[in-house]
Each structure stands twice: as structure tokens, then as C-alpha cells.
Scaffold this active site. Structure first.
Site, PDB file in Angstrom:
ATOM      1  N   ASP A   1     -12.888  57.717  -7.832  1.00  0.00           N
ATOM      2  CA  ASP A   1     -13.745  56.671  -7.140  1.00  0.00           C
ATOM      3  C   ASP A   1     -13.427  56.709  -5.615  1.00  0.00           C
ATOM      4  O   ASP A   1     -14.404  56.671  -4.693  1.00  0.00           O
ATOM      5  CB  ASP A   1     -13.572  55.503  -7.833  1.00  0.00           C
ATOM      6  CG  ASP A   1     -14.798  54.488  -7.523  1.00  0.00           C
ATOM      7  OD1 ASP A   1     -14.649  53.508  -7.820  1.00  0.00           O
ATOM      8  OD2 ASP A   1     -15.988  55.148  -7.083  1.00  0.00           O
TER       9      ASP A   1
ATOM     10  N   ASP B   1     -18.153  50.464 -12.930  1.00  0.00           N
ATOM     11  CA  ASP B   1     -17.169  49.596 -13.012  1.00  0.00           C
ATOM     12  C   ASP B   1     -17.156  48.295 -13.889  1.00  0.00           C
ATOM     13  O   ASP B   1     -16.104  48.265 -14.356  1.00  0.00           O
ATOM     14  CB  ASP B   1     -17.499  48.572 -11.501  1.00  0.00           C
ATOM     15  CG  ASP B   1     -17.695  49.563 -10.287  1.00  0.00           C
ATOM     16  OD1 ASP B   1     -18.276  49.144  -9.423  1.00  0.00           O
ATOM     17  OD2 ASP B   1     -17.117  50.713 -10.494  1.00  0.00           O
TER      18      ASP B   1
END
Lengths: 232, 458
Positions: free
Chosen positions: B269, B376
């Protein structure tokens, strides 16, 4: 009761929630470090030696108390910086949240976290089957644990206020008083199956701390009377 | 990624000064992009969240707009006020993100604790072909690392594929894919979930009722997510979908692989969003260039969105934001793309799921807000769920991970305020969560257990 405190006073303002969570986080870190120390000590010592283990435990508890207070101090420093930042950014020169409020919220954060850690496994076990005190331990285990946890949460809240006040006004004796009180309360739990020894002093100390914090926050006997009688 | 809404590329200039002003703020409060007082009114609902987000600083844009449309005089005073409002609303935004994340985690933990199905090991996904039932530690470690590599490469491939599709404007394909995924997610997984819950509580339900319930749930969900719907309902659906995905992950990922994957995902990420050639960043930038909305089903935004023609005349909010509306739209669209990518990624993760994108693609006004990607949500919930499922210290560990993740989210939002560009939301939180999980499980638990058995209090 702590949850009620949270709902009524903190949940409204997002800034307070953040401070609360950060307070809980600091307590958690202090717990982590203290358990690390204890763990190392235990591993380095002989697991068969009972009194030594007990002694180590006591040492661990004391050390943890000291660490908690140290982290409370660190948190205070952080919040001071935060307030300065908020004041600098705010339009009319005063910050949206005062240091006392922060002290209160920080105390609640610490308290909630410590209470949660103390109680939650107990609660989970309490849901299951079983009898309390079957091996000759006290039958009042759950009750006393609940009361002890509650008093500890309140104490943390009051200590937060007292501590921050002491730091603000540079009165070191206040800070040491808080530390000593914390040590005393933890110490009193050492005589624990004898519940009189631990619960009663803790509640007395809590009442004292409550009165002190109240006075520090600007309350007075007069205010109290007016509040209780619902006078305007 | 966390992004701010209301960013439009055209208004970069005012942002810059704002950015520099923004730097001095108190730690826990991310700057709220939206300095407009009107935003308070609309604030309430969190919209979709973006997945590993890039946070853009829509504030700058929005603020810029505000300055133009607002009172022209007292530029600096206005800025200051916006700064302060920014901070205040920054806190509000943090809370607006806290609440959905907390809800998702609560749902996941509650399910894990009560429904036995999700902690049984009934096989693995094809993405993690190596089993962890090997006798030696080294072998197990190796297998989990290999699993992770496979999983991550699948994700990377899917993300790049998505970005390519987006670049070459194959929108129909993307849309179709997302719709298919969301269909699958809404119907199949809900069916399984409902079945397991009913089994656990020994509640009988006949097939016609079940069919009716699931059909309604799924249909409303599809409409809400891909089309228009009340904001809170949409948020609720997104939370539920994230929770379902997280549960699937928790069930089907073997233990060590799960932890290694979590770590690797946060590194990925970080790279994908921050590196100039990272796919997510390219997605965001492409979307920004084209001023298009990112597919809504992939992100959760905390700002208000409503269609222009709707009978929801939030005049106060609309007035000042009218100027910013286009900016907001643009910003919104920009924000969505990363989450879109994320959704693609999440789709690739499980065989079917597509992140349904709430499509608010036609005229929508967006208030400032922060967007967080659905991925997330999912990974936070996976971490906490795994902690609840596998930790022997039970609730203490779960609680510790929960607090760690929230603090990580706070810090990330803070960084968002400082940097004002898309930021990955995963790394900090997951790092904190992992550290706290392992340390609490191994260090704190014996300590607390011993304390509790002697009934000592610290």
C-alpha cells in the site's frame, strides 16, 4: 458508571474522543513496557520459587504504577503542545478545549483502559458456567473485582485532573501525592482476599481525591449545595 | 487510501498557502479540508470510504473556492478561520471515520466470537495454495511467505489491470465487473453468513422467508451502492460488505499467512500510493486529470453527497458550496478512482467479490470530507478479527489491537492534514496493530493473568 461518564461528557465532542483514545493508548503502552520488564524478570528467575515469584509480581506492580504515572506525564507534555497548536490556529486566541477538560478526558481514558483490561476477561468468563470460589477462594470475587475496577477508573480520572493541575502550576507535591496515592491503592490490593484491607482504603482515597479535584476545578461547597438543591 | 473530497485540480494555487498554514496544528486533529461553516450542516454522514487511500487535500481546493465565493475581504482572517474550522472539523472527520471503522470491527468481532463457522478451518482459497499444517516451523514459515507472495502478486496484477482498464476508458467493463462482484458479495456471502448465524442460535427459518430476506437485502444493497440512496443506508451497506469480506478472509486465510499478508499489504500500500509509478497513484492522477468520479463502491467517504436535483435542499450547505460544487465533483471523482482500484484489488482477493461502487456519478454535491477506501476497512477488521479469533488472551488483545488501529488512523489523518495528498491508510495502523497484537499476546497476557489471579490491581 464510567461508561455513563463517557457517554454524557465525552461523546459529544470529537476532539475529546480523540484525546480519550490517545490516553488509552498511552496507558496501553505503559502496560506493555511494564509487562515486558516483568516478563524478562520472570524468565530470568526460577519459576519454582514461590516467594520470589510473588516478590517479582509485587515489583512488577510497583514498576507498572511508576510507568503509568510517567506516561501520564508524557501525555501531559503532548497535550500541552497540542493546546499551543490549537490556540495558535484558533481565531479568537483561545483554544476550543481547555487543559482541565483535557485532564479530565485523559484521566478517563487511562481509567477506561485500565478498567477494561482488568475486567473484561473476568466478564467473559462470568458468562460461562461455573461456581465462584470453588477452590476455597473468596466467593465475592466478581463483586469485589467490579467494585475495585470502578474505584480504579474513578481514581484515574481524578488523578488525571490532579496531575495535570500539578504540572500546570508546577506544584510538585501534588504530583508526588498522586504517585503516592496510586502506589498506595495498588499496594492495598496486595492484601486482597482480605477485602476490607483493599476496598475500604481505596474508596476513602477516592473520596479524598474527588474532593480535591473538585476544589481544584473551581468548585466549592457553595456550588455543590446550589447544584444539589437545583437552585439557579 | 484516505482522500479528501472536494478536490479539484484546477484550484491548486490557493491550496498551497493553505498547506503551509496547515502545518502547525495539534497532533490528533487532521486538518479538515472543508473550512466552510456550511459543511457543518452536511457533515453528518460519512460517505463511502476509500480504500487504501490517497488523501488529497480537497481542503485546499475547497478553501480556495470558499475564499472566492465567500467574503472577499479579510482574506487572512478568513483563512485563519478556515484553519480553525479545519481543525475542528478535522476532529469531526476523524470521528466520522472512527465510527464506521469501529462498527465494522464490532460486527466482525461479535461474529467471530459467537459463530463457530468462521474459526473452523475448512480449506483455503486458491490464492493461498500452500498449507500450514506442516510439522516444522521453518516449513510453515516458508509456506506462509509463499502464500503471501502469491496473494500480493495477484493483487498487484489485478490493480494494474484495473488501472489499465481505467486508462483506456473501458468503463463498461469495469462497471460490469464491479456490479458482478457486488452481486456475488451481497447475495452469496450474505446467504452463507445468515445461514451460519441462524445455525448458531438454533433459529429455524424456512427457505421462502430466507429467500425473501436475502433478496430484499441484496436488491436494496445494489441500488444503494451503485445508484442513489440515503447516505446512512449506503454507509451501513458498505460497512456490512466490508465486514463480510473480512470474515471470509479470516476464515480462509491460514494463520501465519494472514499475519504476513497483513504486513505485506501495508508495505505494498505504501509503495502503491506513494511511488510515482504506483498503480494507485496513477489511478488517482488519471481520475483527477479527467475530472471523473472514482467508482463509489470502493470508497467510503465521510462527506455528504447528494444529488443536485434532490429534494433535500440543504440550503445552508449548498449555498457556500455551490461554488465548490464543481471542484467537489472533480475531487470526488478523483478520490474515487483509488478506491476503485482498491475494490478491484479486493475483488481479486476473493474469487468473486467486487466492491460495489456507489455511483454517485451524476451531479452530486459533496461536502468536504475524508474518504477512506473499503479495503482499509476490511484489513483493519481482519486484523482485529484474527486477534479475537486466535489470541489466547482474548479480549485484552482484541481491545489493544482496536485502540492501536484507531490511533494509527488518527495519525494517518494527521499526516493527511500535513501533506495534503493521497496517503495510504494501511501502513501505520496495521503496523501498530501488529506490534500490539504480538506484544499483548505474549507479554501482557501472562502479566495480566497473574495479576488477575491474585486480584492485584495496577
Amino acid at each position: 458508571p464510567a461508561l455513563g461518564l463517557f457517554l454524557f461528557t465525552i461523546a459529544r465532542d470529537p476532539l475529546r474522543i480523540i484525546i480519550l483514545i490517545a490516553g488509552a493508548f498511552f496507558w496501553l503502552v505503559s502496560l506493555l513496557l511494564s509487562s515486558l520488564i516483568w516478563f524478562i524478570a520472570v524468565k530470568a528467575s526460577d519459576p519454582k520459587d514461590e516467594p520470589l515469584q510473588k516478590g517479582l509480581l509485587i515489583f512488577g506492580v510497583m514498576f507498572s504504577v511508576l510507568l503509568q504515572e510517567a506516561f501520564r506525564f508524557l501525555y501531559y507534555k503532548l497535550l500541552r503542545k497540542a493546546i499551543e497548536g490549537l490556540v495558535a490556529l484558533s481565531e479568537d486566541g483561545c483554544s476550543p478545549i481547555s487543559i482541565q477538560q483535557m485532564a479530565y478526558v485523559a484521566g478517563v481514558g487511562f481509567g477506561l483502559m485500565s478498567g477494561a483490561f482488568s475486567m473484561i476477561n473476568l466478564l467473559a468468563d462470568a458468562l460461562g458456567p461455573g461456581t465462584v470460589g470453588i477452590h476455597g477462594d473468596s466467593q465475592l470475587y466478581f463483586l469485589t473485582s467490579a467494585f475495585m475496577t470502578m474505584v480504579l477508573i474513578f481514581l484515574h480520572t481524578f488523578w488525571g485532573i490532579l496531575f495535570f493541575h500539578g504540572c500546570e502550576h508546577r506544584r510538585w507535591w501534588e504530583i508526588t501525592a498522586v504517585v503516592v496515592m496510586h502506589l498506595a491503592v495498588s499496594g492495598s490490593t496486595f492484601c486482597n482476599p482480605l477485602y476490607v484491607g483493599s476496598l475500604v482504603p481505596s474508596y476513602l482515597l477516592m473520596a479524598a481525591a474527588a474532593a480535591w479535584a473538585y476544589l481544584l476545578s473551581g468548585g466549592s461547597a457553595q456550588n455543590l449545595r446550589r447544584f444539589l438543591l437545583c437552585k439557579s | 487510501m484516505i482522500t479528501f473530497t472536494n478536490n479539484s485540480d484546477s484550484e491548486e494555487e490557493p491550496c498551497n498557502e493553505r498547506t503551509s498554514l496547515m502545518s502547525a496544528e495539534s497532533p490528533p486533529v487532521p486538518s479538515y479540508q472543508d473550512g466552510l461553516p456550511a459543511s457543518e450542516a452536511g457533515e453528518a454522514q460519512a460517505h463511502r470510504k476509500r480504500r487504501t487511500g490517497s488523501s488529497r487535500s480537497p481542503n485546499n481546493i475547497a478553501d480556495g473556492d470558499m475564499s472566492d465565493s465567500g467574503v472577499p475581504v479579510r482574506e487572512s482572517a478568513l483563512e485563519n478561520e478556515e484553519e480553525e474550522l479545519t481543525l475542528k472539523y478535522g476532529a469531526k472527520h476523524v470521528i466520522m471515520l472512527f465510527v464506521p471503522v469501529t462498527l465494522c470491527m464490532i460486527v466482525v468481532v461479535a461474529t467471530i466470537k459467537s459463530v463457530r463457522f468462521y474459526t473452523e478451518k475448512n480449506g483455503q482459497l486458491i490464492y493461498t495454495p500452500f498449507s500450514e499444517d506442516t510439522p516444522s516451523v521453518g516449513q510453515r514459515l516458508l509456506n506462509s511467505v509463499l502464500n503471501t507472495i502469491i496473494m500480493i502478486s495477484v493483487i498487484v496484477v489485478m490493480t494494474v489491470f484495473l488501472v489499465l482498464l481505467y486508462k483506456y476508458r473501458c468503463y463498461k467493463f469495469i462497471h460490469g465487473w464491479l456490479i458482478l462482484s457486488s452481486l456475488m458479495l451481497l447475495f452469496l456471502f450474505t446467504y452463507i453468513y445468515l445461514g451460519e448465524v441462524l445455525k448458531t442460535y438454533n433459529v429455524a427459518m424456512d427457505y421462502p422467508t430466507l429467500f425473501l430476506v436475502i433478496w430484499n437485502f441484496g436488491a436494496v444493497g445494489m441500488i444503494c451502492i451503485h445508484w442513489k440512496g440515503p447516505l446512512q443506508l449506503q454507509q451501513a451497506y458498505l460497512i456490512m460488505i466490508s465486514a463480510l469480506m473480512a470474515l471470509v478472509f479470516i476464515k480462509y486465510l491460514p494463520e501465519w499467512s494472514a499475519w504476513v499478508i497483513l504486513g505485506a499489504i501495508s508495505i505494498y500500500d505504501l509503495m502503491a500510493v506513494l511511488c510515482p509509478k504506483g498503480p494507485l497513484r496513477m489511478l488517482v492522477e488519471t481520475a483527477q486529470e479527467r475530472n471523473e468520479p472514482i467508482f463509489p463502491a470502493l470508497i467510503y467517504s465521510s462527506a455528504m453527497m447528494w444529488t443536485v436535483g434532490m429534494a433535500k435542499p440543504d440550503a445552508a450547505a449548498r449555498g457556500p458550496s455551490r461554488q465548490m460544487w464543481d471542484a467537489a465533483e472533480d475531487g470526488r471523482e478523483n478520490h474515487r478512482s483509488p478506491s476503485h482500484t482498491d475494490s478491484q484489488m479486493s475483488e481479486t482477493r476473493s474469487p468473486v467479490p467486487t466492491r460495489p461502487i456507489t455511483s454517485f456519478e451524476e451531479l452530486e454535491e459533496e461536502e468536504r470530507g475524508v474518504k477512506l477506501g473499503l479495503g482499509d476497512f476490511i484489513f483493519y477488521s481482519v486484523l482485529v478479527g484474527k486477534a479475537a479469533a486466535t489470541a489466547s488472551g482474548d479480549w485484552n488483545t482484541t481491545l489493544a489491537c482496536f485502540v492501536a488501529i484507531l490511533i494509527g488512523l488518527c495519525l494517518t489523518l494527521l499526516l493527511l492534514a500535513v501533506f495534503k495528498k493521497a496517503l495510504p491508510a494501511l501502513p501505520i495502523s496495521i503496523t501498530f496493530g501488529l506490534v500490539f497484537y504480538f506484544s499483548t499476546d505474549n507479554l501482557v497476557r501472562p502479566f495480566m493473568d497473574t495479576l488477575a489471579s491474585h486480584q492485584l490491581y495496577i
